[in-house]
Write a protein that holds these residues in place. Structure first.
Motif, PDB file in Angstrom:
ATOM      1  N   ARG A   9       5.430   2.525   4.013  1.00 32.89           N
ATOM      2  CA  ARG A   9       4.547   2.996   2.943  1.00 32.89           C
ATOM      3  C   ARG A   9       4.349   1.890   1.904  1.00 32.89           C
ATOM      4  O   ARG A   9       3.229   1.624   1.478  1.00 32.89           O
ATOM      5  N   GLU A  10       5.448   1.249   1.490  1.00 37.59           N
ATOM      6  CA  GLU A  10       5.365   0.177   0.491  1.00 37.59           C
ATOM      7  C   GLU A  10       4.605  -1.025   1.033  1.00 37.59           C
ATOM      8  O   GLU A  10       3.830  -1.652   0.321  1.00 37.59           O
ATOM      9  N   ARG A  11       4.845  -1.344   2.306  1.00 39.74           N
ATOM     10  CA  ARG A  11       4.123  -2.476   2.916  1.00 39.74           C
ATOM     11  C   ARG A  11       2.637  -2.167   2.995  1.00 39.74           C
ATOM     12  O   ARG A  11       1.806  -3.043   2.752  1.00 39.74           O
ATOM     13  N   LEU A  12       2.294  -0.943   3.329  1.00 39.41           N
ATOM     14  CA  LEU A  12       0.881  -0.566   3.406  1.00 39.41           C
ATOM     15  C   LEU A  12       0.220  -0.628   2.027  1.00 39.41           C
ATOM     16  O   LEU A  12      -0.910  -1.097   1.894  1.00 39.41           O
ATOM     17  N   ALA A  13       0.921  -0.172   0.995  1.00 40.95           N
ATOM     18  CA  ALA A  13       0.364  -0.215  -0.364  1.00 40.95           C
ATOM     19  C   ALA A  13       0.139  -1.661  -0.806  1.00 40.95           C
ATOM     20  O   ALA A  13      -0.927  -1.992  -1.337  1.00 40.95           O
ATOM     21  N   ALA A  14       1.134  -2.518  -0.570  1.00 43.26           N
ATOM     22  CA  ALA A  14       0.995  -3.926  -0.951  1.00 43.26           C
ATOM     23  C   ALA A  14      -0.111  -4.600  -0.146  1.00 43.26           C
ATOM     24  O   ALA A  14      -0.904  -5.382  -0.688  1.00 43.26           O
ATOM     25  N   ALA A  15      -0.181  -4.290   1.138  1.00 41.41           N
ATOM     26  CA  ALA A  15      -1.231  -4.872   1.985  1.00 41.41           C
ATOM     27  C   ALA A  15      -2.606  -4.389   1.540  1.00 41.41           C
ATOM     28  O   ALA A  15      -3.564  -5.169   1.513  1.00 41.41           O
ATOM     29  N   ALA A  16      -2.708  -3.123   1.174  1.00 38.80           N
ATOM     30  CA  ALA A  16      -3.990  -2.595   0.701  1.00 38.80           C
ATOM     31  C   ALA A  16      -4.438  -3.349  -0.545  1.00 38.80           C
ATOM     32  O   ALA A  16      -5.607  -3.756  -0.648  1.00 38.80           O
ATOM     33  N   ALA A  17      -3.516  -3.563  -1.487  1.00 46.23           N
ATOM     34  CA  ALA A  17      -3.872  -4.296  -2.708  1.00 46.23           C
ATOM     35  C   ALA A  17      -4.358  -5.695  -2.365  1.00 46.23           C
ATOM     36  O   ALA A  17      -5.376  -6.161  -2.901  1.00 46.23           O
ATOM     37  N   GLU A  18      -3.663  -6.358  -1.455  1.00 48.35           N
ATOM     38  CA  GLU A  18      -4.037  -7.731  -1.089  1.00 48.35           C
ATOM     39  C   GLU A  18      -5.372  -7.782  -0.340  1.00 48.35           C
ATOM     40  O   GLU A  18      -6.240  -8.599  -0.652  1.00 48.35           O
ATOM     41  N   VAL A  19      -5.543  -6.906   0.636  1.00 51.42           N
ATOM     42  CA  VAL A  19      -6.776  -6.944   1.434  1.00 51.42           C
ATOM     43  C   VAL A  19      -7.981  -6.503   0.595  1.00 51.42           C
ATOM     44  O   VAL A  19      -9.060  -7.087   0.701  1.00 51.42           O
ATOM     45  N   PHE A  20      -7.793  -5.493  -0.259  1.00 53.80           N
ATOM     46  CA  PHE A  20      -8.895  -5.093  -1.138  1.00 53.80           C
ATOM     47  C   PHE A  20      -9.288  -6.254  -2.051  1.00 53.80           C
ATOM     48  O   PHE A  20     -10.470  -6.451  -2.333  1.00 53.80           O
TER      49      PHE A  20
END
Length: 192
Positions: free
Chosen positions: A15-26
Motif C-alpha cells: 500500500r505504501e509503495r503504491l502511494a509513493a509510486a502514484a505520487a512519483e508517476v503523477f
C-alpha cells in the motif's frame, strides 16, 4: 517464516509503495496520462494487486496526496532538528535547490499536482491544499520564532517564490534559475 501480516524490515508494504509510486508517476506523467498499470510497475506490484488496495484511480490520487503529506512531515521533522529558525528556512530552500533538475523536467511535485487537481472539480484539490497549507503554517512559525510580526505574509511570500521559480524552471527547462532564486531567498532570510 515471517508472520504474514508483518512487512519485511526496511521495505514498505505494498500500500505504501503504491502511494509513493502514484505520487512519483503523477508528478512525471500527470494524473490523466497515468494508468494504474504505470503505478503498479513503478511500485513493483502486480497490477491485479493494486485493486486490492485501491478500487479507483481517485483513491490512488488520494493516496498520492497522503504520500506528499508524509514527505512534508519527514522534511519538517528533519528541519526541526536544526536549532535556529533561520537555519531551518535556509535548509528548506537548499533542499528545493538540490532538486532543481527534477523541477526543470517536471516542476514542483505538489504544485503541479495541485494545478492538475484544480481543473477536476472533485474536491481532491482541497485535500492537497491542506498539505500546502501545512508548509505555509510551518514556515510562518519559523518567521514568528525569528521575531517577525509579519510572519504569515513572509511565509506566503517564501512559498510563492518557490512555486513561481519551480514553474519558471520547468517552463524554461533551466535548473540554474532555481539555483539563482535559492541564493536570493537565502540572502532574503539572512536580511531579517
Amino acid at each position: 517464516m515471517p508472520h504474514p501480516l508483518r512487512q519485511r524490515a526496511g521495505r514498505p508494504g505494498k500500500r505504501e509503495r503504491l502511494a509513493a509510486a502514484a505520487a512519483e508517476v503523477f508528478h512525471r506523467q500527470g494524473v490523466e496520462k497515468t494508468t494504474i498499470a504505470d503505478i503498479a510497475r513503478a511500485a513493483d506490484v502486480p497490477v491485479g494487486n493494486v485493486y486490492y488496495y485501491f478500487k479507483t484511480k481517485d483513491e490512488l490520487v488520494r493516496a498520492a496526496i497522503g504520500a506528499h503529506a508524509r514527505t512534508l512531515d519527514e522534511m519538517i521533522a528533519e528541519l526541526d532538528g536544526l536549532e535556529d529558525p533561520a537555519d531551518r528556512l535556509r535548509a528548506m530552500v537548499r533542499g528545493w535547490t538540490e532538486n532543481r533538475y527534477t523541477a526543470a523536467e517536471f516542476g514542483c511535485p505538489t504544485g503541479t499536482l495541485a494545478t492538475e487537481l484544480d481543473k477536476r472539480g472533485d474536491g481532491l484539490d482541497g485535500e492537497l491544499a491542506d498539505v500546502m497549507r501545512a508548509l505555509v503554517d510551518w514556515s510562518e512559525q519559523q518567521f514568528a520564532q525569528m521575531g517577525r510580526s509579519d510572519s504569515r505574509e513572509l511565509a506566503v511570500a517564501l512559498i510563492a517564490a518557490y512555486q513561481g521559480i519551480s514553474l519558471l524552471t520547468n517552463t524554461f527547462r533551466d535548473p540554474e534559475l532555481m539555483e539563482i532564486e535559492g541564493r536570493r531567498l537565502e540572502r532574503w532570510i539572512d536580511s531579517m
